[in-house]
Structure formats: C-alpha cells, structure tokens
Design a protein around this motif. Structure first.
Motif, PDB file in Angstrom:
ATOM      1  N   TYR A 124       0.913  -1.170  -0.057  1.00 48.34           N
ATOM      2  CA  TYR A 124       0.041  -0.103  -0.074  1.00 48.34           C
ATOM      3  C   TYR A 124       0.922   1.291  -0.070  1.00 48.34           C
ATOM      4  CZ  TYR A 124       1.189   0.111   4.738  1.00 48.34           C
ATOM      5  OH  TYR A 124       2.097   0.182   6.144  1.00 48.34           O
ATOM      6  N   SER A 125       0.287   2.214  -0.340  1.00 44.46           N
ATOM      7  CA  SER A 125       1.131   3.678  -0.650  1.00 44.46           C
ATOM      8  C   SER A 125       0.422   4.665   0.248  1.00 44.46           C
ATOM      9  CB  SER A 125       1.298   4.172  -1.972  1.00 44.46           C
ATOM     10  OG  SER A 125       0.071   4.696  -2.497  1.00 44.46           O
ATOM     11  N   GLY A 126      -1.016   4.614   0.316  1.00 45.11           N
ATOM     12  CA  GLY A 126      -1.839   5.694   0.996  1.00 45.11           C
ATOM     13  C   GLY A 126      -3.162   5.444   1.131  1.00 45.11           C
ATOM     14  N   GLY A 127      -4.019   6.502   1.213  1.00 46.54           N
ATOM     15  CA  GLY A 127      -5.560   6.382   1.470  1.00 46.54           C
ATOM     16  C   GLY A 127      -6.300   5.386   0.927  1.00 46.54           C
ATOM     17  N   LEU A 128      -6.025   5.177  -0.575  1.00 49.22           N
ATOM     18  CA  LEU A 128      -6.759   4.144  -1.206  1.00 49.22           C
ATOM     19  C   LEU A 128      -6.578   2.787  -0.630  1.00 49.22           C
ATOM     20  CD1 LEU A 128      -8.354   3.732  -3.945  1.00 49.22           C
ATOM     21  CD2 LEU A 128      -6.142   3.401  -5.046  1.00 49.22           C
ATOM     22  N   GLY A 129      -5.283   2.397  -0.568  1.00 50.09           N
ATOM     23  CA  GLY A 129      -4.859   1.070  -0.089  1.00 50.09           C
ATOM     24  C   GLY A 129      -5.535   0.921   1.423  1.00 50.09           C
ATOM     25  N   THR A 320     -16.171   3.150  -8.041  1.00 47.23           N
ATOM     26  CA  THR A 320     -15.910   3.894  -7.089  1.00 47.23           C
ATOM     27  C   THR A 320     -14.750   4.963  -7.337  1.00 47.23           C
ATOM     28  OG1 THR A 320     -16.694   2.561  -4.832  1.00 47.23           O
ATOM     29  CG2 THR A 320     -15.361   4.677  -4.658  1.00 47.23           C
ATOM     30  N   THR A 321     -14.980   6.280  -7.483  1.00 45.47           N
ATOM     31  CA  THR A 321     -13.944   7.297  -7.871  1.00 45.47           C
ATOM     32  C   THR A 321     -13.490   7.588  -6.551  1.00 45.47           C
ATOM     33  OG1 THR A 321     -13.453   9.433  -8.954  1.00 45.47           O
ATOM     34  CG2 THR A 321     -15.717   8.999  -8.344  1.00 45.47           C
ATOM     35  N   HIS A 322     -12.291   8.023  -6.220  1.00 48.71           N
ATOM     36  CA  HIS A 322     -11.656   8.306  -4.888  1.00 48.71           C
ATOM     37  C   HIS A 322     -11.003   9.771  -5.241  1.00 48.71           C
ATOM     38  CE1 HIS A 322     -12.006   4.834  -2.635  1.00 48.71           C
ATOM     39  NE2 HIS A 322     -12.027   4.214  -3.492  1.00 48.71           N
ATOM     40  N   THR A 323     -10.757  10.304  -6.451  1.00 46.26           N
ATOM     41  CA  THR A 323     -10.202  11.637  -6.446  1.00 46.26           C
ATOM     42  C   THR A 323     -10.828  12.898  -7.187  1.00 46.26           C
ATOM     43  OG1 THR A 323      -8.154  12.615  -7.536  1.00 46.26           O
ATOM     44  CG2 THR A 323      -8.939  10.779  -8.612  1.00 46.26           C
ATOM     45  N   PRO A 324     -10.750  13.899  -6.437  1.00 41.15           N
ATOM     46  CA  PRO A 324     -11.169  15.082  -7.016  1.00 41.15           C
ATOM     47  C   PRO A 324     -10.336  15.945  -8.028  1.00 41.15           C
ATOM     48  CG  PRO A 324     -10.815  15.507  -4.859  1.00 41.15           C
ATOM     49  CD  PRO A 324     -10.526  13.987  -5.093  1.00 41.15           C
ATOM     50  N   CYS A 605     -12.109  12.348   0.760  1.00 45.41           N
ATOM     51  CA  CYS A 605     -12.737  12.193   1.867  1.00 45.41           C
ATOM     52  C   CYS A 605     -11.735  12.353   3.057  1.00 45.41           C
ATOM     53  CB  CYS A 605     -13.328  10.569   2.095  1.00 45.41           C
ATOM     54  SG  CYS A 605     -13.776  10.199   3.593  1.00 45.41           S
ATOM     55  N   GLY A 606     -10.745  11.534   3.083  1.00 43.62           N
ATOM     56  CA  GLY A 606      -9.678  11.740   3.976  1.00 43.62           C
ATOM     57  C   GLY A 606     -10.161  10.904   5.179  1.00 43.62           C
ATOM     58  N   THR A 607      -9.312  10.106   5.741  1.00 45.22           N
ATOM     59  CA  THR A 607      -9.950   9.190   6.811  1.00 45.22           C
ATOM     60  C   THR A 607      -9.068   9.214   8.148  1.00 45.22           C
ATOM     61  OG1 THR A 607      -8.858   7.070   6.020  1.00 45.22           O
ATOM     62  CG2 THR A 607     -10.907   7.621   5.399  1.00 45.22           C
ATOM     63  N   SER A 608      -8.079   9.671   7.998  1.00 50.01           N
ATOM     64  CA  SER A 608      -7.387   9.657   9.383  1.00 50.01           C
ATOM     65  C   SER A 608      -7.707  10.573  10.297  1.00 50.01           C
ATOM     66  CB  SER A 608      -5.753  10.438   9.120  1.00 50.01           C
ATOM     67  OG  SER A 608      -5.758  11.729   8.425  1.00 50.01           O
ATOM     68  N   GLY A 609      -8.524  11.611  10.057  1.00 58.27           N
ATOM     69  CA  GLY A 609      -9.385  12.324  10.989  1.00 58.27           C
ATOM     70  C   GLY A 609     -10.346  11.784  11.854  1.00 58.27           C
ATOM     71  N   MET A 610     -10.890  10.840  10.931  1.00 66.96           N
ATOM     72  CA  MET A 610     -11.884   9.775  11.482  1.00 66.96           C
ATOM     73  C   MET A 610     -11.133   9.045  12.509  1.00 66.96           C
ATOM     74  SD  MET A 610     -13.884   8.488   8.141  1.00 66.96           S
ATOM     75  CE  MET A 610     -14.852   9.408   7.057  1.00 66.96           C
ATOM     76  N   LYS A 611     -10.070   8.393  12.167  1.00 68.12           N
ATOM     77  CA  LYS A 611      -9.430   7.442  13.283  1.00 68.12           C
ATOM     78  C   LYS A 611      -9.127   8.299  14.590  1.00 68.12           C
ATOM     79  CE  LYS A 611      -7.478   5.542   8.986  1.00 68.12           C
ATOM     80  NZ  LYS A 611      -6.615   5.540   8.120  1.00 68.12           N
ATOM     81  N   ALA A 612      -8.712   9.441  14.332  1.00 71.61           N
ATOM     82  CA  ALA A 612      -8.223  10.230  15.529  1.00 71.61           C
ATOM     83  C   ALA A 612      -9.547  10.396  16.400  1.00 71.61           C
ATOM     84  CB  ALA A 612      -7.501  11.523  14.939  1.00 71.61           C
ATOM     85  N   ALA A 613     -10.474  10.683  15.574  1.00 69.57           N
ATOM     86  CA  ALA A 613     -11.834  10.979  16.272  1.00 69.57           C
ATOM     87  C   ALA A 613     -12.206   9.915  17.266  1.00 69.57           C
ATOM     88  CB  ALA A 613     -12.965  11.504  15.423  1.00 69.57           C
ATOM     89  N   LEU A 614     -12.074   8.504  16.785  1.00 72.15           N
ATOM     90  CA  LEU A 614     -12.484   7.390  17.304  1.00 72.15           C
ATOM     91  C   LEU A 614     -11.600   6.989  18.504  1.00 72.15           C
ATOM     92  CD1 LEU A 614     -13.255   4.913  14.503  1.00 72.15           C
ATOM     93  CD2 LEU A 614     -15.082   6.095  15.921  1.00 72.15           C
ATOM     94  N   ASN A 615     -10.334   7.632  18.658  1.00 74.41           N
ATOM     95  CA  ASN A 615      -9.293   7.675  19.465  1.00 74.41           C
ATOM     96  C   ASN A 615      -9.761   8.784  20.731  1.00 74.41           C
ATOM     97  OD1 ASN A 615      -7.518   5.319  19.536  1.00 74.41           O
ATOM     98  ND2 ASN A 615      -7.563   6.000  17.472  1.00 74.41           N
ATOM     99  N   GLY A 616     -10.669   9.580  20.553  1.00 69.85           N
ATOM    100  CA  GLY A 616     -11.016  10.897  21.346  1.00 69.85           C
ATOM    101  C   GLY A 616     -10.106  11.837  21.119  1.00 69.85           C
TER     102      GLY A 616
END
Length: 866
Positions: A124-129, A320-324, A605-616
C-alpha cells in the motif's frame, strides 16, 4: 558479496505449536488483540524487534524457546482457545447472513491496486490502499462475501529515510512472498501445481502470473505476481513495485490487475467451490479493464454481441472514484491502448475501436488524444459513487459531460462516505472504555456510551496514549538521526523531545501540493510562538511521504524537516520518516488534535481524522471531504477557507492566519483550562461528544452496510435480470438502446401550455399540457416529465421536483401529455417539460445522457405564489 536472490526459510514448529501457523496465515490477527497478545507472549523482546510481525517472529525465535512453549500447558491452552475463537469467527453467521438472502449477492469481487492491511504486508502507499484494507476487514466482520483482487509487488511501496539536509530518500526492500502471511494458489486437479493466469501482449508475447492468497478473516485476497520463470525479464518486472515505472509499465500492471484478476477469480472459485461473483466493484480506475475481460467471456462463451455483453457487465459493476483531482486519474495515450488491444494483440470479441470509445473524453473540454481509465470505469459501471457527500458534488462536476444535457444534480454519481475499521485503528484503552457498557456491540455501535464514562478515566487514557506516542517518536527520531549520520553526542536532546503533558497536534498524510504540508510554516515566527508559549505550549508530530517522482513534494518535506531541526524548537516539532500503518496507528491514538488543511474541495474524503476522532482526538480541519459533512461545532474546529480567491498565495496567507488564531485562542486555551482536579472539563465534554456522535458514523461497518444496501444488492438484482433466460434481458436492453439512440434526434417537445396561472395560490394545482413528437419511438420508450420549483433571477429552476405526465391521445407520432403540478411553495415559481428515455432495466433515466427540452422560453411561468 551481495546475494542475487533473497529467500525466507520458515521454521518447523513442534507438533503442539502447529496451530500458530494457522493463526499466522489468517490476517485476522492484525486486528484481534487476543491473538496479538498470544504472539507477544512467544517472546516479548523479539516481538518488538520483529516490528510485531508474527511471520518474522516465528522465523527468528529460538528452538529452545519453541521447545519450552511446546511443554507449557498454559500457553497451549491459550493457543487452543485462540484457534477455537478464529474457527468460530470464520463459520458463525454474521450481519450479512441475517439479511435478505434472495436480494444480496452471493459473491462480490473487489478490485484495488493496493491494500493496506498490516505493516507486515507492505502492499500500500496511502489512503486508497488503507481504505481497501479496511473494506476487506469489515466485510469479514460483517460476513459480506467479498473476494479481493490485487497485485503482489515484489518491492511494495518505498521505505522513506532522510538525507543529512532533510531530503527524502527512497529504498525498495525486496519482498519474499514466502516470508509473508500468504499461500500460493494451487490446482488440486493439476497435481497441485501453482495456478497460472496469462494475458496476451503485442508481438505474440504473453504475460503470466501466479496467484498468492492472503486470508483476511473470512475474505480471500488474490494477489497476482508476474515474477515467474515463464516470463521474460520485462514481464517479470511488471509487478516489481507499486506505482513504479513509466506509462507502458503502468498499463501492463492495470491490464494484469483487471484482465488477469478476473481470470484468477475464475480459477479460485473453481478450486475453492465458492460462488462466482455477481457483482464486481472497481476501486478507482486502475482495474477498469476487468470489464473488458467480462465482455470477452460473454461474447466467446455465451454468444452475445459486444453491446449485449456490455449491458450485462454494466448491470453488475460498481465503480468508486476516489479523486477530485484530474491529475490523479490514469490517462494513457490512445496509440498505446490501440497497440495492446488492436492489431495482432486484438480479438474480434472486443474490437479495439469499442475499447477506445469506452475511455474517450468526448465531452466539452475533454482531451481527445487520451484514454481515460475513470471514464471507462463509469461507462462500464451502472452504479458510480464518490467517497463523501462533497466529493459526490465535485465528481458530478468533473464527469457531468458524460451525461449530456442533464443538470449536475441529476448526474448519476452518488456518494457513500468512507469509514475506518475501528478494531484496527482504535487503541485498546479507548475500546475498553467505550465497550465496557456494551461489549457485544463493538465495533460500530455503543459509542454513545462514551457519555457515561467518567471524565477522569478518559483523561487518564488520553495521557497514556500521548505518552506512548512520545516514547515511540523519540525512538524513531533517534533511528532517523542515526541514519542521517548524527553521532550519539548530537542526539542527546532526543531524550527530552516532546512532552507527554503538552497539547499534541498530529499531521500525517501523503505530500501532494494540495494537502499543504507546510501551511503551518507560513509565518515561522508565529509558529515558533505557539510551540514555545510558556503557559500553553503546543507540540506537533508530522509524517508523510512524497511520491518518488514528485520533486515539489520532496522540497516541502525538506522545508518542514529543516524547520524541525532548529535547536530552539526541535523538542516541540518533529518529522517522523517512513509513515506506515504502524506509525499511523500510534499517531491517531496519541494526538489530541488532528490537523488537516487541504485546498478545498480537493480532499475526496480523508480518513485519518476519523481514526483520531475514534480515539478521542478532536479535528482541526478545513471543511473538506468527510469533515464538511459531519462537523457540528462541538466535535472540533473548522478552519475557514477562502475558496473564491484566485490568488493562491493570498489564500494560503488567510487560511494560515485563521489556523494560528484557532490554535492560540481556542484549541490551546480549552486544553489548558483545568479545574481543581486538574481536568480540562470543556475539552473532555467535546471528546465525549465526538465519540458518541461521530463514532457510529465514521466506522466502516456503517460504510459497508451502505454499500450492501445502496449498491451491491441493487447491482446483483440488475445482473440477475440481465442474465436470466440466457441473457434475454441484456439482449433486449441492448437492442432497445440502439433503437432509442438512433431515433432520439427525431424526439421534440412541440408545444407546452398550462391552466391555472392567473393569481396562483399555495395549495392549488397547475395543469400542464405538452405535445411531444416521438418520431420513431413509442410512448413506452419515454417518460415526459414536468420539472418545477423555485426559480432564481435568471429563471433557472433551483432544486427542481419532477412529476411524470400521463400520455393521452396520439396523432401519428405526436402525443399529448397532461398532468398537474402542485403549487407547494410561495415566491417565484417556474416549470418546464422534458422527455427522457425510460426502460425497466435502466438504473436511472439519465443513464443514456439523452434528454429533449422545449425551445426556450416555451412553457415557462415565472410568477409569485401567494
């Protein structure tokens, strides 16, 4: 002397410990804490030095230690319990099995060029993976019958280090599949020989690949590997590295993924007895050629025409398209596509002119010289989605030209917002707190129980995670500085770098320019003041990789590293090289605030902020991607964005100033505002609110349920309707489309009128009459719709509603349509009439991109309703 070939020699486990191999070969261990605890107990020190990779652990543990464990009754009981738990997990009914079995697909094929499952499998390299990995893990947890398909890269993505002056350096460690948690797919009917799939290339060459299987819980992931002796050296190198090589190399990778991937699935299903997929999900355009292979199968094996096969394939395909960002879409020169799908490499089943038409940018401002993989994916997929609500809007704007004269709101690109796999990304300390009240509900439910957790327990857990990050960051810093050539004396400061009691902000992602890694450095002195504030200090942990060919991204990294190297601030801001899953897990758990400042709306989308939110953690972000959708004013802070400015420098200046002000006047003030017990009460209220309200939304169980209900199940039903009675539906729809497209120029709205326009009042009905010339079509081929609603100053209908008008009397090809439109709102109101194709097998009336409208300004009423 350097070895010319790297091999991994696996250990032979004592008979009582053979169950360890079963546990290792199922990647469920990567998100199952009890199994990880078992591996850790084999040799705690070796577990850490092996970077929590159980294959390495078992390969390096001493024979004496294995012999001792084989006689350790307590360990053997734990091993038996872990095996029983895994087997139960793999066989017991789960969420999907409780759904309507007749509606959902029996099997779904999921194609992606990369998968982020565990740091021990660097594919993997980033968010898509990462998203693809979370998708498979969640499918396993929910019992969704997915088969994953990808490529096995012998060098994976690069490992990152830094030069003495902070320049990114890339290393491509060789990957030996025998040293990974994989098994080679073998054919019992061929004396157990490895399965081979092959695709034809120009000049009579063949690209052959073997298939490795990674078992992700209940989900098999098939990884194609071209490093086999049947290939010449160029073909062996096709799967050498992720996103490596030039245009020709990339095309071969995508042909192997799409065409070879379908052939690998056929072999796997034949050998395993699993049902053939009814739905094919293309995760971004890289695997789009899978549709061509499925068309070839239907033409060669079922006697369908190309158009008939296309309809059958489209019905069961989700794209599913992942890029704007247009630059993020793969485009190939048309001549290259012609070379690989025409001439000696072509087939009569899939003519090259039809292939080229699928990827053609034949819309306004399109580039007629390229073949667009995303455009092909959308033409081959009846259902298309973006990965957040805002990204859906952006995607409709980017690709709206594919659907002709329809308004952007009607372009058939929906959205399902990404989610993250909680058990992979949430620290055990947080899961224990939230799941304590409802342990059976995790993950995906029970987050609201965070409201009942005592605040001092949340604060204690957050401090533990922050300290863990600080200690890990110091270890990584020491390793990085040693690689950069520093002496031990020059690294003494690292022992005091960062502070487990200081407000910690995280920023980690890939480093394209639009993500603006260095926006925080817009005013270096102001950043210094924030970092060194004597009363409310801030510390920032940064990580990220630039693409090896992206010199601009590398310069951004060098800029941030040079600033972080400054003696006065290096204890408060650090750049940690080699961002991967393991570092990401540490950062999203340990940071108090997750910062994200892309150029809006370029974050899909960006999901790293989601992960942070789930950790408080709390988010501090531009309202882009998922944050635009779910920011509510109490779960973090929104950085104001200056979207309309044409001057990028001025825009950066304004948004950086807003960022500094938020940190100084709001974020740090709230973090350090403590009560008599030393607790930041307002901060903790926001943390609890974040866990309770964002938790159910950002988890991947919600995401995958949305895919099942909104995309997979409708696609399966459409695919069945097409395939029934020897593909009678596909044959019928293809013939109907050809007839409608040919006859459409003869369709016209001849006349529109209405009754009831004088002094209209809310609650009345407006009678609309239209005369439509259908040319060679029948009334059953079309729908005539009244389009109505509030109008703006230019008479454009805003957020229109639609009502179909029933057909009435006909004279030759001219048909009268009459219906009523409700006057259900006050103010300026308008209506029009349109004609669109309709057929029961279409996913939407916009599918063909055909619409007939009255000549302006016919049929427009613009008056105030009272």
């Amino acid at each position: 002397m350097k070895a010319i070939r790297r091999l991994t020699v696996r250990t032979v486990l004592p008979e009582p410990l053979r169950g360890l191999e079963e546990l290792v070969l199922n990647l469920r261990w990567s998100w199952h804490e009890e199994t990880l605890d078992l591996f850790r107990s084999v040799d705690p020190g070796l577990w850490e030095s092996a970077r929590q990779d159980p294959v390495r652990l078992l390969g390096e543990v001493s024979a004496a230690r294995l012999a001792a464990l084989a006689d350790d009754r307590r360990f053997l009981r734990r091993l038996d319990a872990a095996l029983d738990d895994l087997r139960d997990y793999l066989t017991a009914p789960r969420w999907y099995q409780s759904q309507d079995a007749a509606g959902g697909p029996q099997s779904i094929a999921y194609f992606s060029p990369e998968y982020g499952l565990t740091a021990a499998l660097p594919q993997y390299s980033g968010g898509l993976g990462i998203l693809a990995g979370d998708h498979l893990k969640t499918a396993s947890d929910l019992g969704v019958p997915i088969i994953g398909v990808g490529l096995l890269y012998r060098h994976g993505y690069f490992s990152q280090s830094l030069s003495p002056d902070g320049w990114q350096l890339e290393h491509y460690p060789a990957v030996d599949p025998n040293g990974l948690p994989l098994t080679l797919l073998r054919d019992p009917g061929a004396d157990g020989d490895p399965v081979r799939v092959a695709i034809g290339l120009p000049e009579g060459r063949t690209l052959t690949a073997q298939v490795w299987v990674a078992q992700v819980g209940r989900v098999p992931l098939l990884l194609l590997d071209s490093d086999v002796e049947e290939n010449d050296q160029a073909a062996r190198d096709v799967t050498d590295r992720l996103y490596g090589g030039g245009t020709d190399h990339r095309l071969l990778q995508e042909m192997l993924l799409g065409i070879g991937g379908v052939r690998a699935i056929r072999a796997y299903c034949r050998i395993s007895g699993q049902p053939e997929p009814e739905v094919f999900h293309t995760n971004e355009g890289h695997a789009g050629f899978l549709g061509l292979e499925r068309i070839r199968e239907l033409v060669d094996e079922h006697g369908l025409s190309f158009d008939e096969a296309l309809e059958a394939v489209r019905a069961g395909t989700v794209f599913t398209t992942h890029t704007p960002v247009p630059a993020g879409i793969d485009r190939f020169p048309r001549e290259l596509i012609h070379k690989h799908f025409g001439g000696s490499a072509g087939t009569s089943s899939v003519p090259v002119d039809r292939v080229l038409a699928l990827g053609e940018e034949n819309y306004e401002d399109g580039d007629r010289t390229v073949f667009n993989m995303a455009v092909m994916g959308m033409r081959l997929g009846q259902r298309v989605n973006g990965v957040s609500r805002l990204h859906g809007v952006v995607s409709r704007e980017m690709f709206g030209g594919l659907w002709g004269g329809f308004d952007l709101d009607e372009v058939p690109i929906g959205s399902i917002t990404n989610g993250v796999h909680a058990e992979t990304w949430v620290a055990r300390e947080v899961l224990d707190l939230v799941a304590r009240e409802t342990p059976a509900a995790m993950p995906g439910h029970g987050w609201e129980s965070a409201l009942d957790v005592p605040e001092h327990e949340i604060w204690r857990a957050r401090r533990t995670l922050r300290e863990r990050l600080v200690l890990d960051a110091r270890r990584r810093l020491r390793e990085s500085w040693r690689q950069r050539g520093a002496s031990e004396a020059e690294m003494s400061w690292i022992a005091d770098a960062l502070d487990p009691d200081v407000l910690t902000i995280g920023f980690a992602r890939r480093v394209p320019s639009y993500k603006r890694l260095t926006l925080m450095m817009r005013d270096p002195e102001r950043l210094r003041a924030l970092l060194l504030d004597p009363e409310r200090p801030v510390q920032i942990v940064i990580a990220g990789k630039a693409h090896p060919a992206d010199e601009g991204g590398k310069r951004l990294i060098q800029d941030i590293v040079r600033f972080a190297d400054s003696e006065d601030v290096r204890h408060r801001i650090v750049f940690l090289p080699d961002y991967d899953i393991a570092l990401g897990q540490m950062m999203v758990a340990g940071c108090d605030v997750w910062m994200n400042n892309p150029l809006r709306p370029l974050e899909a989308c960006g999901t790293s902020g989601m992960k942070a939110a789930l950790n408080g953690g709390l988010n501090l972000s531009i309202r882009d991607g998922w944050w635009d959708e779910w920011y509510d004013g109490q779960n973090g802070w929104a950085i104001p964005s200056a979207d309309g400015l044409s001057d990028p420098d001025r825009r950066d200046q304004l948004e950086a100033a807003a960022l500094y002000e938020l940190i100084a006047e709001h974020v740090s003030v709230m973090f350090y505002d403590r009560d008599g017990a030393g607790l930041p009460r307002r901060w903790l209220e926001m943390v609890k609110h974040t866990l309770a309200t964002l938790g159910p939304k950002v988890v991947s169980t919600r995401m995958l349920r949305d895919y099942v209900r909104q995309l997979y199940t409708p696609a399966a039903r459409s695919a069945r309707a097409m395939a029934a009675d020897d593909y009678a539906g596909a044959r019928q729809l293809a013939a109907w489309k050809q007839r409608v497209v040919k006859a459409w120029p003869g369709v016209a709205v001849d006349h529109v009128e209405s009754a009831g326009e004088e002094s209209p009042h809310v609650g009345q009905e407006l009678v609309v009459r239209a005369v439509v010339n259908l040319g060679e079509l029948n009334p059953a081929d079309v729908a005539v719709e009244a389009v109505y609603g509030r109008v703006d100053e230019s008479d454009a209908i805003v957020s229109p509603s639609y009502r179909e008008l029933p057909a009435g009397e006909a004279e030759n090809s001219r048909v009268r349509y009459v219906g009523e439109v409700p006057l259900d709102r006050t103010g300026p109101f308008g209506y029009s009439v349109r004609v669109v194709p309709q057929h029961p097998l279409l996913a939407s009336r916009t599918e063909l991109g055909l619409v007939a409208l009255p000549p302006a300004p016919m049929g427009m009423t613009n008056g105030d309703l009272r």
